[in-house]
Design an enzyme around this catalytic site. Structure first.
Site, PDB file in Angstrom:
ATOM      1  N   GLY A 151      41.802  36.367  40.137  1.00 14.87           N
ATOM      2  CA  GLY A 151      42.910  36.751  40.997  1.00 14.87           C
ATOM      3  C   GLY A 151      43.368  35.645  41.920  1.00 14.87           C
ATOM      4  N   ASN A 175      42.484  44.793  50.475  1.00 14.06           N
ATOM      5  CA  ASN A 175      41.097  44.664  50.054  1.00 14.06           C
ATOM      6  C   ASN A 175      40.083  44.989  51.147  1.00 14.06           C
ATOM      7  OD1 ASN A 175      42.408  42.013  50.847  1.00 14.06           O
ATOM      8  ND2 ASN A 175      40.255  41.487  51.121  1.00 14.06           N
ATOM      9  N   GLN A 222      43.170  44.787  43.707  1.00  9.62           N
ATOM     10  CA  GLN A 222      42.409  45.970  44.105  1.00  9.62           C
ATOM     11  C   GLN A 222      43.039  47.286  43.648  1.00  9.62           C
ATOM     12  OE1 GLN A 222      39.473  45.841  45.275  1.00  9.62           O
ATOM     13  NE2 GLN A 222      39.300  43.745  46.055  1.00  9.62           N
ATOM     14  N   SER A 250      42.422  40.878  38.328  1.00 11.50           N
ATOM     15  CA  SER A 250      41.149  40.190  38.107  1.00 11.50           C
ATOM     16  C   SER A 250      40.194  41.100  37.354  1.00 11.50           C
ATOM     17  CB  SER A 250      40.537  39.784  39.448  1.00 11.50           C
ATOM     18  OG  SER A 250      39.287  39.150  39.267  1.00 11.50           O
ATOM     19  N   ALA A 251      39.553  40.559  36.299  1.00 12.81           N
ATOM     20  CA  ALA A 251      38.719  41.379  35.422  1.00 12.81           C
ATOM     21  C   ALA A 251      37.455  41.891  36.092  1.00 12.81           C
ATOM     22  CB  ALA A 251      38.364  40.586  34.164  1.00 12.81           C
ATOM     23  N   HIS A 252      36.834  41.092  36.963  1.00 13.97           N
ATOM     24  CA  HIS A 252      35.549  41.524  37.497  1.00 13.97           C
ATOM     25  C   HIS A 252      35.687  42.590  38.572  1.00 13.97           C
ATOM     26  CE1 HIS A 252      35.018  39.358  41.483  1.00 13.97           C
ATOM     27  NE2 HIS A 252      36.068  38.721  41.023  1.00 13.97           N
ATOM     28  N   THR A 310      41.000  24.850  27.708  1.00 11.91           N
ATOM     29  CA  THR A 310      40.556  25.701  26.606  1.00 11.91           C
ATOM     30  C   THR A 310      40.258  27.109  27.100  1.00 11.91           C
ATOM     31  OG1 THR A 310      39.573  23.785  25.515  1.00 11.91           O
ATOM     32  CG2 THR A 310      38.839  25.957  24.774  1.00 11.91           C
ATOM     33  N   CYS A 344      35.527  36.729  50.294  1.00 14.18           N
ATOM     34  CA  CYS A 344      35.942  35.329  50.449  1.00 14.18           C
ATOM     35  C   CYS A 344      35.896  34.877  51.902  1.00 14.18           C
ATOM     36  CB  CYS A 344      37.354  35.140  49.888  1.00 14.18           C
ATOM     37  SG  CYS A 344      37.475  35.467  48.121  1.00 14.18           S
TER      38      CYS A 344
END
Length: 389
Positions: free
Chosen positions: A70, A150, A179, A199-201, A237, A329
């Protein structure tokens, strides 16, 4: 151990873990290679992009690029849009309660010559479409407002903001949706969103994979150099195993969102009632009792004025509860929460905020155990109030 820090990161789904392991073992070729192994990896990458598009109504596979998370998506969206629309003007609008990856990026652009308006939030943690409209100038080229905060879980009226911006025309609208995916309905087309980050996590997927939706026709200036991957915007990659696993996590999150929101809402109301019953604690943000209202269903934020938040976190940790203070963060900073201050709360209250965020593994039993433990911790800390205050 009871994990109540889902806003920071979520436990990965078992099938997501299996998918990532299987792809990593079988498809290790570079997706940019021309040989058969490379093309198989490329096909998996594009199939994942199609799965993502299918999870967000009205979007196509080509509208999405993969990032590292994110934070990178927010940086690419804001800097890329600001630089590409510089002829329109160098004025940006955001809120003072944004995640650091948005707030600090806007601060960076200020140092580079852009003008930024940081809108304060209400005591519920909200900014309105009228707030945004009042800040518009003829130089405004980008508005960036998060969907779900968040720290306190406030839900911004992004559909109203998008409709207002549509009337003004030629102003890019970025939404940090990190979120909100899987907890709130996300309508990109209906909300007139030009750029959307995820964001995936945060949805049971692997770390290191993010999404950036770019509305067709909107051009972003590249912030990187080095290769042609991801539409020349994000060279390097691609992490095919993680991306395929992330696509599965996003699909599961979006499909399960309505039922999840209903269940989590009930848990939130249960926890709010518990916190409200302790006079030492003060609830931060909206106590909205409506599903789909002004508060996300999975976040409760409260303060213990006069008590350092790290003391509370460590006490909860000793009882097997993992919670947090503010954004992961920003959690290492000793400063009061910038978000709570921007909501007009006192410095004392902003210095003692605790965030509880829950997920699929939680039910009434876990919330009741959390409440009982929280009451015990508060009683243990009461004698320290004057010393810490």
């Amino acid at each position: 151990m009871h994990y109540f820090d889902h806003c920071a990161s979520t436990p990965p789904h078992e099938e997501v873990i299996r998918t990532m392991a299987e792809i990593m073992a079988k498809h290790y070729a570079n997706p940019s290679s021309l040989h058969r192994g490379g093309q198989e990896a490329r096909n998996l990458l594009e199939r994942a992009r199609t799965v993502i598009a299918g999870s967000f109504a009205g979007t196509d596979a080509g509208d999405w690029i993969f990032t590292s998370g994110g934070t990178e998506s927010n940086n690419m969206a804001i800097i890329g849009a600001a630089r590409s629309m510089i002829r329109k003007g160098k004025h940006l609008i955001t809120s003072a309660v944004e995640h650091p990856s948005v707030y600090d990026t806007c601060k960076q652009l200020e140092r580079e010559g852009w003008s930024v308006t940081y809108l304060p939030a209400s005591e519920a943690g909200l900014v309105t479409a009228a707030d945004v409209e009042s800040a518009l100038t003829g130089e405004t080229s980008l508005v960036s407002i998060m969907h779900v905060n968040n720290e306190v879980g406030s839900v911004m009226p992004i559909a109203d903001i998008g409709a207002m911006l549509k009337r003004h025309g030629n102003i890019a609208f970025h939404v940090d949706g990190v979120q909100s995916v899987g907890k709130m309905p996300v309508d990109l087309a209906g909300s007139r969103i030009d750029l959307f980050s995820a964001s995936a996590h945060k949805v049971g997927g692997p770390r290191g994979v993010g999404l950036l939706y770019i509305r067709p026709g909107l051009q972003l200036a590249s912030v990187y150099s080095g290769g042609g991957q991801e539409r020349d915007l994000r060279p390097g990659t691609e992490n095919v195993p993680a991306i395929v696993a992330a696509a599965k996590a996003f699909r599961l999150a979006v499909e399960g969102q309505p039922a999840r929101a209903q269940r989590m809402h009930a848990l939130r109301q249960r926890l709010l009632a518990c916190v409200a019953g302790m006079p030492e604690l003060a609830i931060n943000g909206s106590a909205d009792g409506e599903i789909g209202g002004q508060a996300a269903p999975n976040i409760v934020n409260f303060s213990y004025p006069g008590m350092k938040p790290e003391v509370i976190v460590h006490m909860l940790d000793k009882h097997g509860i993992l919670a947090s203070t503010k954004s992961a963060c920003s959690s290492k900073s000793d400063e009061p929460s910038r978000v709570l201050l921007a909501m007009g709360l006192s410095r004392e209250r902003a210095s003692s905020g605790i965030r509880i965020s829950f997920g699929d593994e939680h039910g009434d039993t876990e919330i009741d155990w959390l409440c009982a433990t929280l009451k015990k911790v508060v009683q243990q800390l009461k004698p320290l109030e004057r010393k810490e205050g």
